[in-house]
Write a protein that holds these residues in place. Structure first.
Motif: not given
Length: 494
Positions: A164-165, A107-109, A116-122, A157-161
């Motif tokens: 990560s939607g 998983p991405l997380a 972000r864990q909520d989407t990264g875990s899926r 910084d780019f990943v966060k902004q």
């Protein structure tokens, strides 16, 4: 020396047998003739390489690498690869899988703990590789190119902004071409290897294969034989808009030459870079026939009968268009790198080149109706432009390219210059001509939205989804307007 008459006669007969048949041009001449026709119509400007199982059959540059200095394109001219970059990113990821440092179901997380864990875990590594993650693609965001693309960003910084939607769909359930996914793969490569993405690709692929004219394109670097990027406008060529190369990153920031890409093509027939079992995963089609960094699809040649099983990828970035088509069964490859944004013609040209290889007479290119009409855009109202289109289509249908992309390009030409009502009329004409193409209704919806007519925009976006369910751009536009994708009235309002 005395010649025996019988021996002399035998020699003469042998010579006659080897005289070429009149009018039968060698394949390199046929290939050159076809590319030259496209170049003369300003439908291709760049470098070409064509090869088969015996090696390179043809390679040549056409036009200028730099118009201001009249520097010519050559087979060793360096072009930005745009999304052809993705196959190199996928290769490095699979190498790390082969080394046991990654797993395809990770998983991405886990791979990026700060994500972000909520989407990264899926979302898994496979979802990122085959464009089924559901993460919004940053290049689809409104105003991204006008407001963001010129600015440098650090990867984190780019990943966060911008990567990560909220998920647009359940991971694995749909295909949606996604630059954010490949940006994230670059970040994963950096975290696992402890090196920059540029260093990892250089050491793991380019250095191993002797690809000495390939690398990560850094604008500030003085790079010998680097092509400049251009766009063709009605008034002629202009310099393409500036793009900071930290933005495309692992999704599109590499450069190369047709000669180096040939080395890459040949290496994919060996186990030099990756074990066979994992390499085959790159070329196993998933949703929408996409593997890992490659599309796997049939190509019908210009006799309308012969069909080739190809693995391919295209790329488009400010001023550059790229194509690589591989036919594993025959080890044929066509590589096209263009520095005038003519991605609309590269598939057609590739098809013609393969047709030549298979003894099929290729179709000659035709001037596009968009360029023909563009000459009158500033001199005539849109009604006259449309009238001229209808007249030429009725009287000279075979003389011009009337495909749907022609009017669509013309409509966006109006849209970019602020002539929104004129763009609407052109897009309306296009859906009239091609009523079963969902992408054209999506474009018409975009124009209505730019005009402030949300009702007509919504109806046309829904029509686009009716014809092409799951179209990401139409779904995103409707979501942004706070309206459902499905409504009782699905007929487009003109």
């Amino acid at each position: 020396m005395n010649w025996n008459p019988v021996r002399l006669l035998s020699v003469l007969v042998a010579l006659l047998l080897f005289v070429p048949v009149a009018g039968a041009a060698p394949k390199p001449q046929e290939l050159d003739r076809l590319v030259t026709q496209y170049h003369q119509l300003r439908q291709f400007n760049g470098a070409v390489l064509v090869a088969n199982d015996k090696g390179v059959l043809f390679k040549k540059g056409y036009g200028s690498a730099n118009f201001e200095w009249n520097a010519p394109n050559t087979p060793d001219t360096k072009f930005r690869l745009a999304s052809v970059t993705k196959q190199f990113t996928a290769m490095v990821i699979l190498q790390l899988v082969a080394e046991g440092k990654l797993q395809l179901d990770d998983p991405l997380a886990k791979l990026l703990p700060d994500y972000r864990q909520d989407t990264g875990s899926r979302v898994t590594l496979t979802h990122l590789l085959n464009h089924t993650s559901g993460i919004p693609s940053y290049t689809s965001a409104p105003d991204f190119f006008s407001k963001v693309s010129r600015n440098p960003y650090k990867v984190t910084d780019f990943v966060k902004q911008f990567a990560s939607g909220d998920l647009e769909f359940e991971p694995g359930s749909k295909f949606a071409y996604n630059n954010s996914g490949y940006f994230l793969l670059g970040a994963i490569i950096e975290r696992v290897t402890g090196k920059t993405y540029a260093q990892a690709v250089q050491e793991r692929i380019f250095d191993k294969l002797g690809m000495k004219n390939s690398g990560y394109d850094v604008y500030a670097t003085v790079l010998p034989k680097r092509a400049s990027g251009y766009e063709l406008k009605p008034e002629g060529y202009i310099n393409a808009p500036y793009l900071d190369m930290s933005i495309p990153y692992a999704a599109g920031s590499l450069y190369s030459t047709v000669e180096d890409l040939y080395l890459w093509d040949r290496a994919l027939y060996t186990d030099t870079l990756l074990p066979e079992a994992l390499k085959q995963k790159m070329f196993t089609p998933g949703l929408e026939k996409y593997g890992f960094g490659w599309t796997i699809e049939p190509m019908k040649l210009q006799d309308d009968k012969t069909e080739l099983a190809v693995v391919t990828h295209s790329g488009g970035i400010n001023g550059f268009s790229t194509r690589i088509y591989r036919v594993p069964a025959s080890r044929e490859v066509v590589i096209l790198l263009d520095n005038t944004s003519r991605g609309d013609k590269l598939k057609e040209l590739s098809n013609g080149l393969f047709s030549v290889l298979h003894g099929i007479t290729p179709r000659a290119p035709r001037p596009g109706i968009r360029e023909t009409l563009s000459a009158t855009l500033d001199k005539a109202p849109v009604a006259e432009v449309i009238a001229r289109y209808r007249d030429l289509k009725a009287k000279k249908a075979d003389a011009y390219d009337f495909s749907e992309g022609q009017l669509n390009g013309l409509g966006y030409q109006f849209l970019r210059t602020g002539r929104v009502p004129d763009a609407i009329e052109i897009f309306k004409l296009n859906v009239e001509m091609f009523p079963k193409n969902g992408n054209l209704y999506d474009s018409l919806g975009e124009a209505y939205l730019a005009h402030g007519d949300k009702e007509r925009a919504q109806v046309n976006y829904r029509k686009a989804l009716e014809l092409e369910p799951g179209m990401p751009s139409a779904e995103a536009a409707l979501r942004a307007m706070g309206t459902p994708a499905v409504a009782p009235a699905s007929k487009a309002i003109p």
